[in-house]
Design a protein around this motif. Structure first.
Motif, PDB file in Angstrom:
ATOM      1  N   HIS A   7      30.769  53.245  -6.585  1.00  0.00           N
ATOM      2  CA  HIS A   7      30.200  52.269  -5.655  1.00  0.00           C
ATOM      3  C   HIS A   7      31.155  52.069  -4.481  1.00  0.00           C
ATOM      4  O   HIS A   7      32.352  51.873  -4.686  1.00  0.00           O
ATOM      5  CB  HIS A   7      29.967  50.948  -6.387  1.00  0.00           C
ATOM      6  CG  HIS A   7      29.134  49.989  -5.609  1.00  0.00           C
ATOM      7  ND1 HIS A   7      27.785  49.858  -5.772  1.00  0.00           N
ATOM      8  CD2 HIS A   7      29.468  49.149  -4.609  1.00  0.00           C
ATOM      9  CE1 HIS A   7      27.313  48.964  -4.929  1.00  0.00           C
ATOM     10  NE2 HIS A   7      28.315  48.512  -4.204  1.00  0.00           N
ATOM     11  N   VAL A   8      30.601  52.139  -3.275  1.00  0.00           N
ATOM     12  CA  VAL A   8      31.412  51.982  -2.059  1.00  0.00           C
ATOM     13  C   VAL A   8      30.794  50.910  -1.175  1.00  0.00           C
ATOM     14  O   VAL A   8      29.568  50.862  -1.024  1.00  0.00           O
ATOM     15  CB  VAL A   8      31.482  53.316  -1.269  1.00  0.00           C
ATOM     16  CG1 VAL A   8      32.206  53.119   0.062  1.00  0.00           C
ATOM     17  CG2 VAL A   8      32.185  54.393  -2.082  1.00  0.00           C
ATOM     18  N   SER A   9      31.625  50.063  -0.584  1.00  0.00           N
ATOM     19  CA  SER A   9      31.161  49.084   0.408  1.00  0.00           C
ATOM     20  C   SER A   9      31.855  49.336   1.727  1.00  0.00           C
ATOM     21  O   SER A   9      33.059  49.607   1.749  1.00  0.00           O
ATOM     22  CB  SER A   9      31.507  47.654  -0.030  1.00  0.00           C
ATOM     23  OG  SER A   9      30.786  47.301  -1.163  1.00  0.00           O
ATOM     24  N   TRP A  10      31.098  49.215   2.813  1.00  0.00           N
ATOM     25  CA  TRP A  10      31.653  49.425   4.162  1.00  0.00           C
ATOM     26  C   TRP A  10      31.281  48.230   5.030  1.00  0.00           C
ATOM     27  O   TRP A  10      30.142  47.778   4.981  1.00  0.00           O
ATOM     28  CB  TRP A  10      31.064  50.697   4.773  1.00  0.00           C
ATOM     29  CG  TRP A  10      31.764  51.123   6.021  1.00  0.00           C
ATOM     30  CD1 TRP A  10      31.563  50.623   7.288  1.00  0.00           C
ATOM     31  CD2 TRP A  10      32.799  52.095   6.132  1.00  0.00           C
ATOM     32  NE1 TRP A  10      32.420  51.238   8.150  1.00  0.00           N
ATOM     33  CE2 TRP A  10      33.186  52.141   7.484  1.00  0.00           C
ATOM     34  CE3 TRP A  10      33.446  52.936   5.221  1.00  0.00           C
ATOM     35  CZ2 TRP A  10      34.188  52.996   7.941  1.00  0.00           C
ATOM     36  CZ3 TRP A  10      34.435  53.787   5.681  1.00  0.00           C
ATOM     37  CH2 TRP A  10      34.795  53.810   7.029  1.00  0.00           C
ATOM     38  N   SER A  11      32.231  47.770   5.812  1.00  0.00           N
ATOM     39  CA  SER A  11      31.964  46.682   6.760  1.00  0.00           C
ATOM     40  C   SER A  11      32.417  47.100   8.145  1.00  0.00           C
ATOM     41  O   SER A  11      33.486  47.693   8.304  1.00  0.00           O
ATOM     42  CB  SER A  11      32.715  45.405   6.367  1.00  0.00           C
ATOM     43  OG  SER A  11      32.255  44.944   5.121  1.00  0.00           O
TER      44      SER A  11
ATOM     45  N   VAL B  63      28.423  56.808   3.183  1.00  0.00           N
ATOM     46  CA  VAL B  63      28.525  55.467   3.778  1.00  0.00           C
ATOM     47  C   VAL B  63      28.977  55.569   5.241  1.00  0.00           C
ATOM     48  O   VAL B  63      28.482  54.825   6.102  1.00  0.00           O
ATOM     49  CB  VAL B  63      29.445  54.548   2.926  1.00  0.00           C
ATOM     50  CG1 VAL B  63      30.921  54.745   3.228  1.00  0.00           C
ATOM     51  CG2 VAL B  63      29.070  53.087   3.078  1.00  0.00           C
ATOM     52  N   ALA B  77      25.503  48.221  11.476  1.00  0.00           N
ATOM     53  CA  ALA B  77      25.498  47.514  10.188  1.00  0.00           C
ATOM     54  C   ALA B  77      26.699  46.577  10.109  1.00  0.00           C
ATOM     55  O   ALA B  77      27.802  46.928  10.529  1.00  0.00           O
ATOM     56  CB  ALA B  77      25.552  48.517   9.048  1.00  0.00           C
ATOM     57  N   GLU B  78      26.441  45.398   9.566  1.00  0.00           N
ATOM     58  CA  GLU B  78      27.559  44.511   9.249  1.00  0.00           C
ATOM     59  C   GLU B  78      28.201  44.956   7.947  1.00  0.00           C
ATOM     60  O   GLU B  78      29.397  44.836   7.742  1.00  0.00           O
ATOM     61  CB  GLU B  78      27.069  43.063   9.128  1.00  0.00           C
ATOM     62  CG  GLU B  78      26.751  42.461  10.482  1.00  0.00           C
ATOM     63  CD  GLU B  78      26.109  41.097  10.372  1.00  0.00           C
ATOM     64  OE1 GLU B  78      25.952  40.578   9.238  1.00  0.00           O
ATOM     65  OE2 GLU B  78      25.753  40.558  11.440  1.00  0.00           O
ATOM     66  N   ARG B  79      27.342  45.452   7.047  1.00  0.00           N
ATOM     67  CA  ARG B  79      27.845  45.871   5.747  1.00  0.00           C
ATOM     68  C   ARG B  79      26.900  46.918   5.146  1.00  0.00           C
ATOM     69  O   ARG B  79      25.676  46.801   5.265  1.00  0.00           O
ATOM     70  CB  ARG B  79      27.916  44.645   4.830  1.00  0.00           C
ATOM     71  CG  ARG B  79      28.467  44.937   3.449  1.00  0.00           C
ATOM     72  CD  ARG B  79      28.371  43.665   2.586  1.00  0.00           C
ATOM     73  NE  ARG B  79      28.627  44.006   1.204  1.00  0.00           N
ATOM     74  CZ  ARG B  79      29.800  43.847   0.609  1.00  0.00           C
ATOM     75  NH1 ARG B  79      30.809  43.330   1.239  1.00  0.00           N
ATOM     76  NH2 ARG B  79      29.952  44.200  -0.664  1.00  0.00           N
ATOM     77  N   VAL B  80      27.470  47.928   4.531  1.00  0.00           N
ATOM     78  CA  VAL B  80      26.680  48.936   3.810  1.00  0.00           C
ATOM     79  C   VAL B  80      27.287  49.099   2.421  1.00  0.00           C
ATOM     80  O   VAL B  80      28.496  49.306   2.287  1.00  0.00           O
ATOM     81  CB  VAL B  80      26.690  50.303   4.536  1.00  0.00           C
ATOM     82  CG1 VAL B  80      25.854  51.313   3.759  1.00  0.00           C
ATOM     83  CG2 VAL B  80      26.178  50.183   5.964  1.00  0.00           C
ATOM     84  N   ASP B  81      26.452  48.972   1.400  1.00  0.00           N
ATOM     85  CA  ASP B  81      26.883  49.230   0.022  1.00  0.00           C
ATOM     86  C   ASP B  81      26.197  50.497  -0.460  1.00  0.00           C
ATOM     87  O   ASP B  81      24.978  50.614  -0.359  1.00  0.00           O
ATOM     88  CB  ASP B  81      26.472  48.079  -0.907  1.00  0.00           C
ATOM     89  CG  ASP B  81      27.421  46.912  -0.795  1.00  0.00           C
ATOM     90  OD1 ASP B  81      27.142  46.021   0.030  1.00  0.00           O
ATOM     91  OD2 ASP B  81      28.455  46.912  -1.494  1.00  0.00           O
ATOM     92  N   ARG B 106      22.390  49.826   0.234  1.00  0.00           N
ATOM     93  CA  ARG B 106      21.890  48.510   0.651  1.00  0.00           C
ATOM     94  C   ARG B 106      22.581  48.160   1.965  1.00  0.00           C
ATOM     95  O   ARG B 106      23.802  48.219   2.064  1.00  0.00           O
ATOM     96  CB  ARG B 106      22.169  47.444  -0.402  1.00  0.00           C
ATOM     97  CG  ARG B 106      21.269  47.587  -1.643  1.00  0.00           C
ATOM     98  CD  ARG B 106      21.493  46.452  -2.621  1.00  0.00           C
ATOM     99  NE  ARG B 106      22.849  46.475  -3.134  1.00  0.00           N
ATOM    100  CZ  ARG B 106      23.654  45.413  -3.179  1.00  0.00           C
ATOM    101  NH1 ARG B 106      23.249  44.243  -2.740  1.00  0.00           N
ATOM    102  NH2 ARG B 106      24.880  45.526  -3.656  1.00  0.00           N
TER     103      ARG B 106
END
Lengths: 142, 150
Positions: A7-11, B63, B77-81, B106
């Protein structure tokens, strides 16, 4: 059948923002930070997709070679493998270089190279990445 | 175009069934992790595997592609999961093969519509080098949903 997850999150934006490999299914690692700068320029202590591919390929190749040598009746005492992935932005992954040094009692270098070539061709990650234009192998006894 | 090089090493001791290895991120030093065959094909038991590392690679590749496509479309995007699942299966006559990579994203992007997200997702899949490589020998599915969009 084995499923493995990450799982990866990007901001934020690609250039100024950043991401985190927040977790993996096994719990073995994470969080690990990833940024575009650390992927495309200096790693600065951060991993990248290409380094993870290198780790996946080195591990897969070593297991396949260990398995092949054991099946042939000449199990390895130890195998040291490096994988080097070359990435060209806009083009893709252009090359993976595998290098292995093995300690295998009773085995000659020609037979070791043949076993290593079999692992290079057959390991699941090699097969999944078979579309990489160049996958090279340097195999020698330690 | 600059060439970017990333390297990893593994030291393996013993046979495949009883032995074990330690895989090291040599370029960055970001990780050093034990691997075994039992934890690769069975219960992970807290250990990573080539397929899990590939899942992390594909998720982190996708991502960045999706983020840049949304930016290009004027809906940053502010955030991508992103969640990635890699499936390895035993295929008759071929042994173990990686057969599938499933990407689920998401996205929080206030200016994005469903149409913008769909187009960006398709472009990101085409642009992510790992999607293209895996698709040459296995299936890749990509699913994206919008949170907080219009």
């Amino acid at each position: 059948m084995a499923d493995r997850t990450a799982h990866v999150s990007w901001s934020g934006s690609l250039m100024e923002g950043g991401g985190t490999i927040t977790s993996v299914g096994s719990g073995a690692f994470g969080p690990l930070d990833v940024t575009w700068a650390s992927r495309a320029e200096e790693s600065d202590g951060r991993t990248s997709p290409e380094e993870l591919i290198a780790a996946a390929h080195a591990a897969c190749f070593s297991m396949a070679l260990s398995h092949g040598l054991a099946n042939a009746g000449t199990p390895a005492e130890s195998l040291d493998t490096s994988a080097t992935v070359t990435f060209v932005p806009g083009t893709g992954i252009t090359k993976i270089a595998l290098s292995v040094r093995g300690e295998v009692p009773g085995l000659g270098v020609a037979a070791f190279r043949e076993a290593a070539e079999g692992a290079r061709a057959g390991c699941p990650v090699s097969q999944a990445l078979a579309a990489v234009p160049e996958i090279t192998l340097d195999a020698a006894l330690a | 175009m600059p060439r970017i090089i990333r390297e990893a090493d593994i030291a393996w001791e013993g046979t495949v069934s009883r032995g074990s290895g330690v895989v090291t991120a040599s370029s960055s030093g970001a990780f050093e992790l034990p691997v075994t065959i039992a934890s690769r094909v069975g219960d992970p038991d807290g250990k990573t595997s080539p397929e899990e590392l590939l899942a992390a690679a594909h998720a982190s590749c996708f991502v960045t592609s999706l983020g840049s496509e949304l930016h290009r479309a004027g809906a940053p995007a502010e955030r991508v999961d992103v969640h990635c699942t890699i499936t390895m299966d035993e295929v008759e006559g071929k042994g173990h093969l990686i057969v599938h990579s499933a990407i689920a994203a998401r996205v929080v992007a206030p200016n994005a519509t469903r149409e913008i997200l769909d187009a960006a997702t398709k472009a990101a899949d085409e642009g992510c080098p790992l999607s293209a490589l895996i698709r040459a020998s296995a299936t890749v599915t990509v699913n994206a949903t919008l949170e907080g969009g219009t």
